[in-house]
Design a protein around this motif. Structure first.
Motif, PDB file in Angstrom:
ATOM      1  N   PHE A   1      14.457   6.406  29.206  1.00  0.00           N
ATOM      2  CA  PHE A   1      15.446   6.007  30.208  1.00  0.00           C
ATOM      3  C   PHE A   1      16.842   6.578  29.947  1.00  0.00           C
ATOM      4  CE2 PHE A   1      16.207   2.911  26.879  1.00  0.00           C
ATOM      5  CZ  PHE A   1      17.571   2.741  26.899  1.00  0.00           C
ATOM      6  N   LEU A   2      17.181   6.910  28.705  1.00  0.00           N
ATOM      7  CA  LEU A   2      18.574   7.231  28.383  1.00  0.00           C
ATOM      8  C   LEU A   2      19.083   8.486  29.106  1.00  0.00           C
ATOM      9  CD1 LEU A   2      21.053   6.334  26.882  1.00  0.00           C
ATOM     10  CD2 LEU A   2      20.234   7.593  24.860  1.00  0.00           C
ATOM     11  N   PRO A   3      18.364   9.599  29.142  1.00  0.00           N
ATOM     12  CA  PRO A   3      18.886  10.744  29.920  1.00  0.00           C
ATOM     13  C   PRO A   3      19.111  10.405  31.387  1.00  0.00           C
ATOM     14  CG  PRO A   3      17.128  11.451  28.459  1.00  0.00           C
ATOM     15  CD  PRO A   3      17.127   9.961  28.415  1.00  0.00           C
ATOM     16  N   ASP A   4      18.213   9.622  31.963  1.00  0.00           N
ATOM     17  CA  ASP A   4      18.394   9.231  33.357  1.00  0.00           C
ATOM     18  C   ASP A   4      19.602   8.316  33.514  1.00  0.00           C
ATOM     19  OD1 ASP A   4      17.215   9.163  36.138  1.00  0.00           O
ATOM     20  OD2 ASP A   4      17.175   7.012  35.672  1.00  0.00           O
ATOM     21  N   PHE A   5      19.814   7.425  32.534  1.00  0.00           N
ATOM     22  CA  PHE A   5      20.988   6.544  32.579  1.00  0.00           C
ATOM     23  C   PHE A   5      22.277   7.342  32.428  1.00  0.00           C
ATOM     24  CE2 PHE A   5      24.083   4.257  29.861  1.00  0.00           C
ATOM     25  CZ  PHE A   5      24.578   3.373  30.838  1.00  0.00           C
ATOM     26  N   GLN A   6      22.290   8.330  31.541  1.00  0.00           N
ATOM     27  CA  GLN A   6      23.491   9.143  31.357  1.00  0.00           C
ATOM     28  C   GLN A   6      23.868   9.885  32.646  1.00  0.00           C
ATOM     29  OE1 GLN A   6      22.170  11.443  27.997  1.00  0.00           O
ATOM     30  NE2 GLN A   6      23.176  10.091  26.501  1.00  0.00           N
ATOM     31  N   ALA A   7      22.872  10.408  33.339  1.00  0.00           N
ATOM     32  CA  ALA A   7      23.156  11.090  34.613  1.00  0.00           C
ATOM     33  C   ALA A   7      23.633  10.081  35.660  1.00  0.00           C
ATOM     34  CB  ALA A   7      21.905  11.816  35.096  1.00  0.00           C
ATOM     35  N   TRP A   8      22.996   8.942  35.709  1.00  0.00           N
ATOM     36  CA  TRP A   8      23.394   7.886  36.656  1.00  0.00           C
ATOM     37  C   TRP A   8      24.811   7.397  36.350  1.00  0.00           C
ATOM     38  CZ3 TRP A   8      24.645   2.712  35.928  1.00  0.00           C
ATOM     39  CH2 TRP A   8      24.622   1.884  37.050  1.00  0.00           C
ATOM     40  N   PHE A   9      25.144   7.234  35.080  1.00  0.00           N
ATOM     41  CA  PHE A   9      26.469   6.779  34.662  1.00  0.00           C
ATOM     42  C   PHE A   9      27.532   7.796  35.061  1.00  0.00           C
ATOM     43  CE2 PHE A   9      30.037   6.477  31.788  1.00  0.00           C
ATOM     44  CZ  PHE A   9      30.258   5.111  31.663  1.00  0.00           C
ATOM     45  N   TYR A  10      27.260   9.088  34.849  1.00  0.00           N
ATOM     46  CA  TYR A  10      28.245  10.129  35.167  1.00  0.00           C
ATOM     47  C   TYR A  10      28.477  10.187  36.681  1.00  0.00           C
ATOM     48  CZ  TYR A  10      30.598  14.640  35.315  1.00  0.00           C
ATOM     49  OH  TYR A  10      31.502  15.653  35.547  1.00  0.00           O
ATOM     50  N   ALA A  11      27.423   9.974  37.442  1.00  0.00           N
ATOM     51  CA  ALA A  11      27.582  10.006  38.904  1.00  0.00           C
ATOM     52  C   ALA A  11      28.450   8.863  39.395  1.00  0.00           C
ATOM     53  CB  ALA A  11      26.202   9.938  39.568  1.00  0.00           C
ATOM     54  N   ARG A  12      28.491   7.785  38.690  1.00  0.00           N
ATOM     55  CA  ARG A  12      29.286   6.629  39.095  1.00  0.00           C
ATOM     56  C   ARG A  12      30.670   6.614  38.462  1.00  0.00           C
ATOM     57  NH1 ARG A  12      26.954   1.676  40.686  1.00  0.00           N
ATOM     58  NH2 ARG A  12      28.187   0.621  39.066  1.00  0.00           N
ATOM     59  N   ASN A  13      30.836   7.262  37.286  1.00  0.00           N
ATOM     60  CA  ASN A  13      32.085   7.115  36.530  1.00  0.00           C
ATOM     61  C   ASN A  13      32.711   8.448  36.139  1.00  0.00           C
ATOM     62  OD1 ASN A  13      32.056   4.002  35.821  1.00  0.00           O
ATOM     63  ND2 ASN A  13      29.956   4.750  35.470  1.00  0.00           N
ATOM     64  N   ALA A  14      32.376   9.501  36.821  1.00  0.00           N
ATOM     65  CA  ALA A  14      32.933  10.813  36.461  1.00  0.00           C
ATOM     66  C   ALA A  14      34.470  10.757  36.528  1.00  0.00           C
ATOM     67  CB  ALA A  14      32.395  11.872  37.416  1.00  0.00           C
ATOM     68  N   PRO A  15      35.127  11.428  35.613  1.00  0.00           N
ATOM     69  CA  PRO A  15      34.593  12.373  34.611  1.00  0.00           C
ATOM     70  C   PRO A  15      34.137  11.701  33.306  1.00  0.00           C
ATOM     71  CG  PRO A  15      36.966  12.408  34.506  1.00  0.00           C
ATOM     72  CD  PRO A  15      36.621  11.429  35.596  1.00  0.00           C
ATOM     73  N   SER A  16      34.105  10.375  33.233  1.00  0.00           N
ATOM     74  CA  SER A  16      33.685   9.705  31.995  1.00  0.00           C
ATOM     75  C   SER A  16      32.177   9.860  31.794  1.00  0.00           C
ATOM     76  CB  SER A  16      34.043   8.219  32.059  1.00  0.00           C
ATOM     77  OG  SER A  16      35.433   8.028  32.151  1.00  0.00           O
ATOM     78  N   THR A  17      31.796   9.939  30.532  1.00  0.00           N
ATOM     79  CA  THR A  17      30.370   9.987  30.167  1.00  0.00           C
ATOM     80  C   THR A  17      30.061   8.794  29.268  1.00  0.00           C
ATOM     81  OG1 THR A  17      30.733  11.303  28.177  1.00  0.00           O
ATOM     82  CG2 THR A  17      30.446  12.506  30.267  1.00  0.00           C
ATOM     83  N   THR A  18      28.832   8.690  28.923  1.00  0.00           N
ATOM     84  CA  THR A  18      28.437   7.584  28.029  1.00  0.00           C
ATOM     85  C   THR A  18      28.991   7.782  26.625  1.00  0.00           C
ATOM     86  OG1 THR A  18      26.369   8.740  27.524  1.00  0.00           O
ATOM     87  CG2 THR A  18      26.321   7.120  29.322  1.00  0.00           C
ATOM     88  N   PHE A  19      29.460   9.000  26.297  1.00  0.00           N
ATOM     89  CA  PHE A  19      29.989   9.249  24.960  1.00  0.00           C
ATOM     90  C   PHE A  19      31.457   8.831  24.826  1.00  0.00           C
ATOM     91  CE2 PHE A  19      26.792  12.955  24.576  1.00  0.00           C
ATOM     92  CZ  PHE A  19      25.781  12.058  24.234  1.00  0.00           C
ATOM     93  N   ASN A  20      32.235   8.969  25.942  1.00  0.00           N
ATOM     94  CA  ASN A  20      33.679   8.710  25.811  1.00  0.00           C
ATOM     95  C   ASN A  20      34.147   7.476  26.580  1.00  0.00           C
ATOM     96  OD1 ASN A  20      33.594   9.539  28.475  1.00  0.00           O
ATOM     97  ND2 ASN A  20      34.419  11.593  28.043  1.00  0.00           N
ATOM     98  N   THR A  21      33.240   6.699  27.098  1.00  0.00           N
ATOM     99  CA  THR A  21      33.632   5.475  27.769  1.00  0.00           C
ATOM    100  C   THR A  21      33.791   4.353  26.753  1.00  0.00           C
ATOM    101  OG1 THR A  21      33.099   4.015  29.625  1.00  0.00           O
ATOM    102  CG2 THR A  21      31.299   4.656  28.181  1.00  0.00           C
ATOM    103  N   SER A  22      34.286   3.244  27.204  1.00  0.00           N
ATOM    104  CA  SER A  22      34.451   2.106  26.298  1.00  0.00           C
ATOM    105  C   SER A  22      33.105   1.407  26.074  1.00  0.00           C
ATOM    106  CB  SER A  22      35.449   1.111  26.884  1.00  0.00           C
ATOM    107  OG  SER A  22      34.952   0.548  28.081  1.00  0.00           O
ATOM    108  N   ARG A  23      33.044   0.647  25.004  1.00  0.00           N
ATOM    109  CA  ARG A  23      31.811  -0.067  24.680  1.00  0.00           C
ATOM    110  C   ARG A  23      31.449  -1.063  25.792  1.00  0.00           C
ATOM    111  NH1 ARG A  23      29.209  -0.947  19.893  1.00  0.00           N
ATOM    112  NH2 ARG A  23      30.935   0.109  18.815  1.00  0.00           N
ATOM    113  N   ASP A  24      32.452  -1.810  26.270  1.00  0.00           N
ATOM    114  CA  ASP A  24      32.172  -2.810  27.292  1.00  0.00           C
ATOM    115  C   ASP A  24      31.647  -2.160  28.559  1.00  0.00           C
ATOM    116  OD1 ASP A  24      32.956  -4.767  25.569  1.00  0.00           O
ATOM    117  OD2 ASP A  24      35.004  -4.906  26.357  1.00  0.00           O
TER     118      ASP A  24
END
Length: 573
Positions: free
Chosen positions: A243-266
């Motif tokens: 699931f993680l690669p799919d989540f990373q793509a989904w996260f970037y589509a919603r929070n660009a330019p943030s990624t799962t690497f540079n976003t906050s923990r919360d």
């Protein structure tokens, strides 16, 4: 009787009165000296007690310790043949075994050497038994259940991964807490997972470990015969659920330019929980909820699911080999993972079946290991002779080995059915040997000392009984051959084989080595071993110290017993 007599007829059992034991003929009697003292004092002579017993045709003798019963003049080997089994034992088996040529019992030598060689070969064959190479068949090939199963597997289409083993590989679970679990109530308190407090999927190295594990699973090689196309995981687009690669793509589509690497923990965990409950194209909702483990709003574990190239219902041996390859892959993943992500393991329903079959085989051998010491102790208690017990346990070992060797020659393996049936029939291998050994030792108490005479006594008194028991037990195994479920014909085969080998090795091997090398007299008995090892002398000294006196030998006690009788009989008290 009157006049201070002991009685008017011989006494047939021992009676305990005032501690003085005497024997009347072959039976022990005991006199209450105080009751006879008054009659002896009123005009009865000192030796009236013994003399009166003699007048009543009863000869008083003192029981001596460790001595056989006196022969009554009856030949204990003379047994009238009543049945055909008695005739076989008396007229065929015993004289043939006792026949000598140049002082050697020829048939006994041939049987002992032949069965010894066969037993050694069987031990080698039995040691080669293992778990089955093919899945177990519980029904014959023409049974309707077997035909229906084959039809469901071969006559209908199924999904690409439906016939292969599915594995879950979670991160964040360190084990299972089984405190309070009772193996006799397996449906209750089965245990709770223990989650790692260090597990955290947010750091970049943790996410990279997870995605690298997905890539390693897709391409990990497997050289086992049960692996298809040389890969551990089935080479199909839907064989790995990550699931993680799919989540990373989904996260970037919603929070660009943030990624799962540079976003906050919360933000990471909030978005991950939202993703878990949403519908996407690549990972289904059910797959997300199975692989993303939120409990009370906290991520406790994250899992990768993949489909092995191992087909379901594969033989245990082959499945265990593939499992070892999978464990090697997971060990490599854990070795390079950061703290909290180094606790992955592979779980599948098929591994439960593999461990069950391996446990049954191990339980079978554990049962054999437990059986022999227990059987040896029982033999010691029954025969009270170390030499006879050692020969008996060797015979029992050959019986069990022959049965297992027979299974090997029939092409069987130690599956569930064979292990259960084998444990059940082990007890049959002990019965006949222990009965014959007991009769051989019992002959000494009847003043029968030589090997040939003790062999004859055991043969004519016990061989017919042993043969009768073998016939009935073998007959009980015959109906099992006609059952449909394959477990029962196998158990019938093992029962019949065990009975056959038990008869051969009890009246053939065991009785032969007793005739050739069996103990003579008291040799091998507990008392004989105690005397030879010095244990008897040590016990006598301890007894003397505890009782405040010195030990008297059996001969000394015998010489003073009659004097004590005379002294008590003449005492006015």
């Amino acid at each position: 009787g009157g006049g201070g007599t002991v009685g008017s007829s011989p006494v047939n059992k021992s009676q305990s009165v005032s501690g003085v034991l005497v024997r009347a003929g072959s039976s022990a009697i005991e006199m209450k000296t105080y009751q006879h003292a008054s009659s002896a004092y009123n005009g009865v002579k000192k030796n009236n007690l013994v003399q009166t017993a003699q007048n009543n045709t009863v000869t008083a003798t003192v029981i001596e310790r460790d001595s056989p019963r006196k022969s009554s003049g009856v030949d204990h080997n003379e047994v009238k043949a009543v049945t055909c089994l008695d005739s076989f034992a008396i007229k065929a088996y015993t004289p043939t075994m006792l026949h000598t040529y140049k002082k050697w019992h020829i048939l006994a030598v041939v049987l002992a050497l032949g069965l010894l060689a066969y037993g050694i070969v069987s031990v080698i064959s039995a040691s080669q038994l293992g778990t089955p190479d093919e899945p177990p068949d519980w029904f014959p090939d023409d049974h309707m259940f077997k035909l229906a199963q084959e039809s469901m597997l071969n006559d209908y289409y199924m999904g690409n991964t439906g016939e292969y083993v599915k594995v879950g590989m979670p991160f964040g679970i360190t084990g299972i807490d089984r405190s309070g679990f009772n193996k006799f109530e397996p449906r209750e308190n089965r245990g709770r997972p223990v989650f790692s407090s260090a597990f955290d999927l947010y750091p970049q190295d943790a996410q990279e470990t997870f995605t690298d594990a997905c890539a390693k699973a897709r391409s990990y090689p497997c050289d086992k015969s049960a692996c298809a196309d040389g890969f551990l995981v089935l080479q199909s687009s839907d064989a790995v659920i990550c699931f993680l690669p799919d989540f990373q793509a989904w996260f970037y589509a919603r929070n660009a330019p943030s990624t799962t690497f540079n976003t906050s923990r919360d933000t990471f965990y909030t978005e991950l929980e939202t993703y878990r409950n949403s519908t996407t194209a690549n990972v289904t909702l059910a797959q997300k909820q199975a692989t993303i483990g939120f409990i009370d709003g906290t991520l406790k574990y994250a899992s990768i699911e993949f489909v092995l190239s191992l087909r379901r219902h594969t033989a245990t041996v082959k499945a265990a080999e593939v499992r070892k390859v999978m464990d090697s892959m997971i060990d490599e993943i854990n070795d390079g993972a950061p703290n909290g992500m180094n606790n992955a393991f592979g779980a599948a329903w098929e591994w439960v079946w593999v461990e069950l079959q391996e446990g049954m085989v191990q339980g079978f051998f554990d049962g054999i290991i437990i059986c022999f010491p227990v059987a040896f102790l029982i033999l010691l208690l029954v025969t009270q002779n170390f030499i006879v017990s050692i020969k008996a346990i060797i015979s029992i070992g050959f019986i069990v080995s022959c049965v297992l060797g027979m299974a090997k020659w029939l092409g069987w393996s130690l599956g569930i059915a064979e292990s259960i049936a084998g444990l059940i029939v082990i007890g049959f291998s002990v019965d006949y040997v222990i009965h014959l050994g007991h009769m051989y030792v019992e002959a000494f108490t009847l003043n029968i000392h030589t090997r040939a005479d003790r062999f004859k006594y055991a043969a004519v008194h016990m061989v017919p009984t042993v043969l009768a028991g073998a016939i009935t037990t073998f007959g009980a195994a015959v109906p099992l051959f006609f059952c449909q479920v394959t477990f029962f014909p196998k158990m019938g085969t093992l029962m019949a084989g065990t009975i056959s080998f038990s008869i051969c090795y009890s009246i053939g091997f065991f009785m032969s080595i007793l005739l050739l090398f069996g103990p003579v007299g008291r040799v091998g008995d507990f008392s004989w071993v105690a005397e030879k090892t010095g244990l008897k002398r040590c016990c006598d000294k301890c007894t003397a110290r505890c009782c405040g006196g010195s030990y008297e030998s059996a001969g000394q006690k015998s010489s003073t017993s009659i004097k004590n009788v005379e002294a008590f009989s003449s005492s006015p008290a």
